[in-house]
Design an enzyme around this catalytic site. Structure first.
Site, mmCIF file in Angstrom:
data_model
loop_
_atom_site.group_PDB
_atom_site.id
_atom_site.type_symbol
_atom_site.label_atom_id
_atom_site.label_comp_id
_atom_site.label_asym_id
_atom_site.label_seq_id
_atom_site.Cartn_x
_atom_site.Cartn_y
_atom_site.Cartn_z
ATOM 1 N N GLU A 180 35.560 29.892 33.611
ATOM 2 C CA GLU A 180 36.210 28.920 32.730
ATOM 3 C C GLU A 180 35.196 28.259 31.800
ATOM 4 O O GLU A 180 35.514 27.946 30.659
ATOM 5 C CB GLU A 180 36.970 27.887 33.555
ATOM 6 N N HIS A 220 47.153 24.703 42.840
ATOM 7 C CA HIS A 220 48.052 25.240 41.803
ATOM 8 C C HIS A 220 49.096 24.191 41.438
ATOM 9 O O HIS A 220 50.222 24.528 41.102
ATOM 10 C CB HIS A 220 48.776 26.505 42.275
HETATM 11 C C1 LIG Z 1 38.183 28.796 39.360
HETATM 12 C C2 LIG Z 1 39.353 29.727 39.459
HETATM 13 N N1 LIG Z 1 39.761 30.397 38.357
HETATM 14 C C3 LIG Z 1 40.830 31.208 38.421
HETATM 15 C C4 LIG Z 1 41.524 31.372 39.577
HETATM 16 C C5 LIG Z 1 42.770 32.253 39.624
HETATM 17 N N2 LIG Z 1 42.525 33.472 40.388
HETATM 18 C C6 LIG Z 1 42.789 33.536 41.704
HETATM 19 S S1 LIG Z 1 42.332 34.974 42.382
HETATM 20 C C7 LIG Z 1 41.801 35.587 40.902
HETATM 21 C C8 LIG Z 1 41.206 36.947 40.830
HETATM 22 C C9 LIG Z 1 39.971 37.089 41.676
HETATM 23 O O1 LIG Z 1 39.516 38.394 41.671
HETATM 24 P P1 LIG Z 1 38.287 38.872 42.536
HETATM 25 O O2 LIG Z 1 37.206 37.860 42.538
HETATM 26 O O3 LIG Z 1 37.906 40.233 42.088
HETATM 27 O O4 LIG Z 1 38.817 38.902 44.038
HETATM 28 P P2 LIG Z 1 39.982 39.768 44.689
HETATM 29 O O5 LIG Z 1 41.254 38.995 44.518
HETATM 30 O O6 LIG Z 1 40.026 41.084 44.036
HETATM 31 O O7 LIG Z 1 39.659 39.854 46.137
HETATM 32 C C10 LIG Z 1 42.005 34.639 39.891
HETATM 33 C C11 LIG Z 1 41.682 34.848 38.481
HETATM 34 C C12 LIG Z 1 41.067 30.648 40.696
HETATM 35 N N3 LIG Z 1 41.681 30.740 41.887
HETATM 36 N N4 LIG Z 1 39.984 29.841 40.609
#
Ligand SMILES: Cc1ncc(C[n+]2csc(CCOP(=O)(O)OP(=O)(O)O)c2C)c(N)n1
Lengths: 439, 337
Positions: free
Chosen positions: B60, B129
């Site tokens: 972000e 959320h």
């Molecule tokens: C600071 C923050 N930004 C955005 C999100 C929204 N979000 C939740 S999970 C996710 C994807 C994460 O992907 P990754 O790190 O590859 O982990 P995976 O889910 O594949 O295990 C996002 C964008 C969040 N939870 N926290």
């Protein structure tokens, strides 16, 4: 359309280099999108046994090849080969297999429970079970885990109660977290499992800090953190790497590269033309890239990193190369952004099948015992679910915890303004005839 | 005119701006190919190409930092922060950078960027959320803060935000993306289609920033609200037959102080409703302003109905949400005193 916005001064418009090609923005694009035919045959994956195993005291500068290689142990015939093959008893390997099967059965039931409206949200770890379970088996029980939301396997491998986990999923009366947290955001201090945050990668520097504390106090325990490859983009990842290196923190930093964040592929996380393990090189941190669907490889790499940390040689970054077999969570449908052919075609196989094949090849297992173990673990999960559901499931209208509990435990001692708000809440709900405590 | 829900109206605003101005670019996590986790940017990458609608790394700080850089070049970036709860890593870029570029460079550099972010609770999202962080940003000099409550307003306000030459935070009440919500969580959800403000022109129109909307005229008291709470209050007034004057602020900074003053002078009573936590919330600012400017017209103490000063709980979210019961209690209190 002009390439220069009107606000841009003419002198800066690039007119001096008008005979050069115009700049273009590169936006990474995954190889396959919905409807595409998938072919991963050109994905260069080193064979099992190929990667060398350095001494645990190695200078990170000496192993700059390993982040681009792949530590793999189980070969296509199921044999454990090469310098990383761990010397594990059949019993311990079967224990790992059991934890993986239990995790899969648990995920399956909880996912279905969400679909049945018994809870609001769920995250599976299907296809990634070896990442958590291989690591949990290699760490000491007292080592502290700072997981993301996809490491339920750690708790299961550490023998934590499934009923306790399910109560959290259902935000029910048995939920030790009092229904405060989104499902899957467990906390289990007794299991060495840090409270999970919804905010990505915040646990990374925290794990480093915990490890630094263990060193400050002359302790014996080390820390480990996990995040997805998408999350490595967050600043907290880089803060953690810097501190871990500077203070040689006894910590294992795991990146679970399951190829997809939500809808964005690893290239959007910065994976094009490099690996996530290679992030460690610039920080001077020992880094390994491991086949995350090979439970023995994960175990071996974690054990190496743990010994290194315990011997005061500092942190290790481990990229677990794996694949997210299903959706990100119950909130998304991967069919909208990736080819349906991808999951079965990804050339790492199913981690459970691979460990099973290895055990069979080693003469330590057979199909009949495997079937029996599937049944046993499924039954165990079913029985746990029956127990947990006796304590309630999430419902918008039936409350499993007293209303006033939302004010408790924010501070050690409740300040006046919260006491006032708590009293006001109870007055108002009573006036409205709402039953503030569980009926 | 077409019936749109709030997501469609936001999508339409982005579409209109991107068609009209090639300097408008949109980006954020899952914004490009997929079209956003709430589908607000669906179809825009296909229509305008990958260099104008794209996915970003999950960072972000980076999203807002590059938006500031692009804006300083002369683009009009519209960045999405997937949930307002995840805006905090970008805090420094917003507060120290976007907000002050114009001021500290004496107008040499500006940051005409818009940050869209779904906010607020009511979807069982738990503490990460569900938050309403608007008060943190209204406290910062140099940021505009806009919160729509209907599809019609969402589109007109978003276009105004994108065309504005200063940084604008555009918080989208996600609970009402698909339909107005009167706070009765145990009743069936109403779709937008039945609501007059779901009629949205397809083309360009603007609702100027800084203008409140008098949703309902009345004499009994003034109620200041925004976002989801506008519908909760409207529901209470209708259900109990109370003749309150309901003002949807729509923009918190700059605030439509004239509309507030005129109404409170008329009714002599004021209730402020927001979902965000109470201490230091925007309601505190509103209360101070009303007290300073309308003291001699007030016939009762100003009331605030807000979220409690705790994190947003998961299972007890309806105990947290300032719903119809709590709004009604406050209305009673100002009427009785
Ligand atoms: C600071 C923050 N930004 C955005 C999100 C929204 N979000 C939740 S999970 C996710 C994807 C994460 O992907 P990754 O790190 O590859 O982990 P995976 O889910 O594949 O295990 C996002 C964008 C969040 N939870 N926290």
């Amino acid at each position: 359309m002009s390439d220069v916005p009107e606000s841009e001064p003419a002198a800066a418009s690039g007119a001096r280099r008008s005979n050069q090609p115009a700049l273009v923005l590169h936006v990474p694009e995954p190889r396959y999108r919905p409807g595409d035919h998938v072919d991963f045959s050109d994905l260069a994956l080193p064979a099992a046994g190929e990667a060398r195993r350095p001494d645990i005291a190695v200078d990170p500068a000496e192993i700059r090849d390993l982040p681009y290689s792949l530590v793999r142990v189980i070969d296509p015939a199921g044999k454990a080969v090469g310098p990383w093959a761990p010397r594990l008893s059949a019993e311990r390997k079967i224990g790992m297999l059991r934890a993986m099967l239990l995790t899969r059965a648990y995920d399956d039931r909880m996912y279905r429970a969400q679909r049945q409206g018994k809870t609001s949200f769920y995250v599976k770890s299907i296809g990634e079970e070896a990442v958590s379970i291989g690591a949990a088996e290699a760490l000491d029980p007292g080592d502290m885990c700072f997981p993301s939301y996809r490491q339920q396997g750690l708790l299961i491998a550490r023998g934590w109660s499934l009923v306790d986990m399910m109560c959290q999923i259902f935000s029910n009366e048995g939920d030790r977290l009092l229904g405060r947290q989104l499902p899957v955001m467990y906390s289990a201090k007794q299991a060495g499992f840090f409270t999970i945050s919804g905010n990505l990668t915040t646990q990374y520097p925290q794990a480093v800090g915990w490890a630094m504390a263990s060193a400050i106090k002359g302790g014996r325990r080390i820390a480990a953190a996990w995040c997805g490859e998408g999350s490595t983009a967050e600043g907290d990842f880089h803060a953690a790497m810097t501190f871990a290196h500077v203070y040689r923190a006894p910590v294992i930093l795991n990146v679970v590269n399951n190829q997809w964040a939500i809808s964005s592929f690893s290239g959007i996380a910065g994976g094009e033309g490099t690996t996530f393990a290679a992030r460690g090189i610039g920080y001077g941190i020992a880094s390994l890239r491991v086949d995350g669907n090979d439970a023995l490889a994960v175990h071996a790499a974690t054990e190496w990193a743990a010994e290194r940390a315990r011997a005061n040689h500092g942190p290790t970054l481990i990229e677990h190369f794996t694949y997210r077999a299903e959706g990100h969570s119950t909130s998304d449908d991967p069919a909208a952004y990736r080819s349906a052919e991808e999951p079965p075609a990804f050339p790492l196989g199913d981690p459970i099948v691979r460990l099973k094949d290895h055990l069979i090849a080693a003469g330590e297992w057979d199909e009949a015992r495997h079937e029996a173990l599937i049944k046993e673990t499924t039954d165990e999960v079913r029985a746990a679910q029956r127990e947990a559901e006796k304590l309630g499931t999430l419902s918008g209208t039936r409350f499993n915890h007293p209303f006033e509990s939302i004010f408790e435990g924010l501070f050690e001692e409740m300040p006046w303004h919260l006491r006032e708000q708590q009293a006001q809440m109870l007055r108002e709900v009573r006036a409205a005839g709402i039953e503030a405590v569980k009926p | 005119m077409t019936a749109m829900n709030m997501v469609q109206a936001i999508n339409s605003a982005l579409d209109v701006c991107m068609a009209a101005d090639p300097d408008v670019v949109i980006f954020g996590e899952d914004v490009g190919y997929f079209g956003g986790v709430f589908r607000a940017t669906a179809g825009l990458q296909k229509k305008y190409g990958k260099t104008r609608a794209f996915d970003t790394p999950i960072n972000e700080t980076g999203i807002i930092g590059v938006a500031v850089g692009m804006a300083s070049y002369g683009l009009r970036p519209v960045a999405e922060i997937q949930f307002a709860d995840y805006i905090y890593p970008a805090f420094d870029q917003l507060v120290s950078e976007a907000a002050r570029l114009r001021y500290r460079s004496a107008g040499e550099f500006t940051a005409p960027l818009t940050v869209r972010s779904p906010f607020g609770g009511g979807i069982f999202g738990g503490q990460t959320h569900s938050q309403s962080p608007e008060g943190i940003f209204t406290h910062v000099s140099g940021l505009k803060t806009v919160i729509p409550s209907t599809p019609y307003d969402a589109k007109g306000l978003l276009i105004a935000a994108i065309e504005d030459n200063d940084p604008v935070l555009f918080f989208e009440p996600k609970r009402i993306y698909n339909g107005p919500f009167d706070g009765h969580y145990d009743r069936p959800v109403q779709p937008w289609a039945k609501h007059p403000a779901a009629e949205v022109p397809e083309g360009h129109y603007v609702i100027p920033l800084g203008r409140a909307n008098v949703v309902r005229e009345g004499e009994a008291m003034t109620i200041l609200a925004y976002g989801t709470m506008v519908h909760v209050v409207a529901g209470v007034l209708a259900e109990h037959g109370i003749d309150g004057e309901l003002i949807d602020l729509r923009t918190l900074v700059p605030l439509d102080i004239d509309a507030i003053e005129a109404s409170v002078r008329k009714t002599g009573r004021c209730v402020i409703v927001h979902e965000a936590t109470r201490t230091g919330g925007f309601g505190a600012e509103l209360s101070a302003l009303v007290q300073e400017r309308c003291f001699y017209a007030l016939e009762a103490p100003i009331e605030r109905v807000t979220g409690w000063d705790t994190p947003y709980p998961h299972s007890l979210e309806w105990a947290y949400f300032p719903g119809p019961v709590r709004v009604m209690e406050a209305l009673k209190r100002v009427m009785e005193s």
